[in-house]
Design an enzyme around this catalytic site. Structure first.
Site, PDB file in Angstrom:
ATOM      1  N   HIS A 170       5.303   0.127 -42.611  1.00  0.00           N
ATOM      2  CA  HIS A 170       5.664   1.307 -43.478  1.00  0.00           C
ATOM      3  C   HIS A 170       4.209   1.692 -43.696  1.00  0.00           C
ATOM      4  CE1 HIS A 170       6.246   3.964 -46.800  1.00  0.00           C
ATOM      5  NE2 HIS A 170       7.470   3.967 -46.645  1.00  0.00           N
TER       6      HIS A 170
ATOM      7  N   LYS B  77      18.177   2.494 -52.165  1.00  0.00           N
ATOM      8  CA  LYS B  77      17.880   3.224 -53.486  1.00  0.00           C
ATOM      9  C   LYS B  77      19.007   2.731 -54.702  1.00  0.00           C
ATOM     10  CE  LYS B  77      15.253   5.706 -51.378  1.00  0.00           C
ATOM     11  NZ  LYS B  77      13.600   5.660 -51.183  1.00  0.00           N
TER      12      LYS B  77
END
Length: 473
Positions: A287, A168
């Site tokens: 994902h 992140k």
């Protein structure tokens, strides 16, 4: 011998496609639909309409029916059940002969089962709740490129869940700073770091630069820690050709694992990439970006347990499955159900977990369940209890949000994980004793102590939208 004759016109679907006395064959593909019919359409007609429109039927009789064996190829609605606590909807069970579908093609299966039938006017809403793939069909599919045991052998990691982190902020970092974040996490004791699902090749960080800096960071962390490390390099791309180009480069620089967004990228692309990984000795992290568009509405769409089965068939070594305790949707019973469907060789029918059919996977390898989304050290006892060893516990903000930085956040998570695994192995009830276990571990880990203090008040206590129907009773 009776002679077939053609009678033009429109007739009720139930005359051909409703067959309550049918006993499904071992080779049939079975589907359970939740149907919300339009007003005035009775259950049998609605179920038969779904069977027809998802197999070989159409709105009127056609003379070319005489050129084939319609009675063999048609889908058959063979059972109807009430939805607990919901009088407006019902379950319809449909059997399809295996010869309706191309071998090894989940794309072809989906084209029929969740194709035009979902826009059918006679049906107000339609949801595919579960599918039973017969072993005869399972054996035509590639499945996970490596599987759980092969991955453990490659990474030399046993007896515990694997530990990961999504870097992140998910967008905006330069390749060099991105690599720095990866290095700090991996040297802090994580097994894996990960590209976020929407990191591809944007102007702020082109894919080739990211791959090079990340692999440099991975090798440096391996040399310092003596542990195998990896980073999920997202090769999802605008075209299949570009996807394979990125995968080939990842292989050239020595990366052990790549990543794909299997719904956004497409099932055809995912199956092809899984085959490439199998042939090139690469692990494949998958994902599920876009899944909630399909599965969150409890009345219309595709349940995630079906998407889980489709992924296992088309190929992937990891799949994101929700966390139960984090920020993303997923109740405990349902999550335990689709985790088993991802990992076990045989999963029996269990309505308490939303599983409508026995599912036999034969010798097809299982895949790791990935818990990711809003989790931190306080969740560790529950995560270990829910997901068990064959999982990847992935802390993004729960690693990079540590007040002392990425390495400290990674170390805190590793200490918490090993404390919970040890307590579990000693026979302790880690969910009930979680606070005590973590507090004891924190006495010897200032990084864990600070992490526990930082996130002690953080909870995600929202009601689940897509609940098991059994819970509505």
């Amino acid at each position: 011998m009776a002679i077939k004759t053609y009678q033009a016109g429109v007739k009720e679907y139930r005359q051909t496609y409703w067959q309550p006395d049918y006993v499904p064959l071992d080779t049939d593909i079975l589907a359970c639909f939740k149907i919300t019919p339009q007003s005035g359409v009775d259950r049998e007609e609605a179920a038969a309409a779904v069977a027809a429109e998802s197999s070989c039927g159409t709105w009127t009789t056609v003379w070319t029916d005489l050129l084939t064996d319609l009675d063999y190829y048609k889908g058959r609605a063979y059972r109807i059940e009430d939805v607990p606590g919901d009088d407006a909807r019902f379950y319809a069970f449909v059997a399809y002969p295996i010869d309706l579908f191309e071998e090894g093609s989940v794309v072809n299966v989906f084209t029929s089962l969740v194709g035009n039938v979902f826009g059918f006017k006679a049906i107000r809403a339609l949801r595919l709740e579960d599918v039973r793939f017969p072993i005869a069909y399972v054996k035509t599919c590639g499945g996970p490129p490596s599987g759980i045991q092969v991955e453990r052998d490659k990474m030399n990691k046993y007896g515990r869940p694997l530990l990961g982190c999504t870097i992140k902020p998910k967008l905006g970092l330069s390749a060099k700073n991105y690599g720095r974040a990866v290095y700090e996490c991996l040297r802090g004791s994580l097994d894996f770091t990960k590209d976020d699902e929407n990191i591809n090749s944007q102007p702020f960080m082109r894919w080739r630069d990211r791959f090079e800096f990340v692999q440099e960071a991975t090798l440096k962390a391996e040399a310092e820690t003596g542990e195998r490390k990896g980073h999920y390099l997202n090769v999802t791309a605008p075209t299949p050709e570009e996807m394979y180009k990125r995968a080939e480069f990842a292989k050239e620089i020595g990366a052990p694992i790549i990543m794909h967004d299997y719904l956004a990228g497409g099932l055809c692309a995912n199956a092809g990439l899984a085959n490439w990984c199998r042939n090139n000795g690469m692990l494949l992290h998958v994902h599920r970006a876009m899944h909630a568009v399909l599965d969150r509405n409890p009345h219309h769409g595709i349940h995630f347990r079906v998407l889980t089965k489709i992924l296992r068939l088309s190929g992937g070594d990891h799949l994101h499955t929700g966390t139960v305790v984090g920020k993303l949707e997923g109740d405990r019973a349902s999550t335990l159900g689709w985790i088993d469907l991802l990992r076990e060789s045989f999963v029996p029918e269990d309505r308490s977990r939303g599983i409508f059919f026995d599912q036999d996977w034969g010798s097809m390898p299982g895949a790791f369940a990935v818990a990711s989304g809003g989790i931190h050290v306080w969740h560790m006892p529950a995560l270990v209890a829910i997901f068990g060893d064959d999982s990847v516990l992935q802390f993004g903000g729960g690693t990079l949000g540590h007040p002392w930085g990425n390495a400290a956040g990674a170390h805190a998570n590793r200490v918490a994980l090993e404390a919970c695994v040890q307590a579990r192995n000693e026979g302790r009830q880690i969910e009930k004793e979680g606070r005590e276990i973590l507090t004891a571990a924190a006495q010897h880990s200032p990084e864990l102590k600070i992490a526990m203090e930082t996130w002690k008040e953080i909870k995600f206590e929202f009601d689940t939208v897509d609940k098991l129907d059994i819970a509505h009773k």
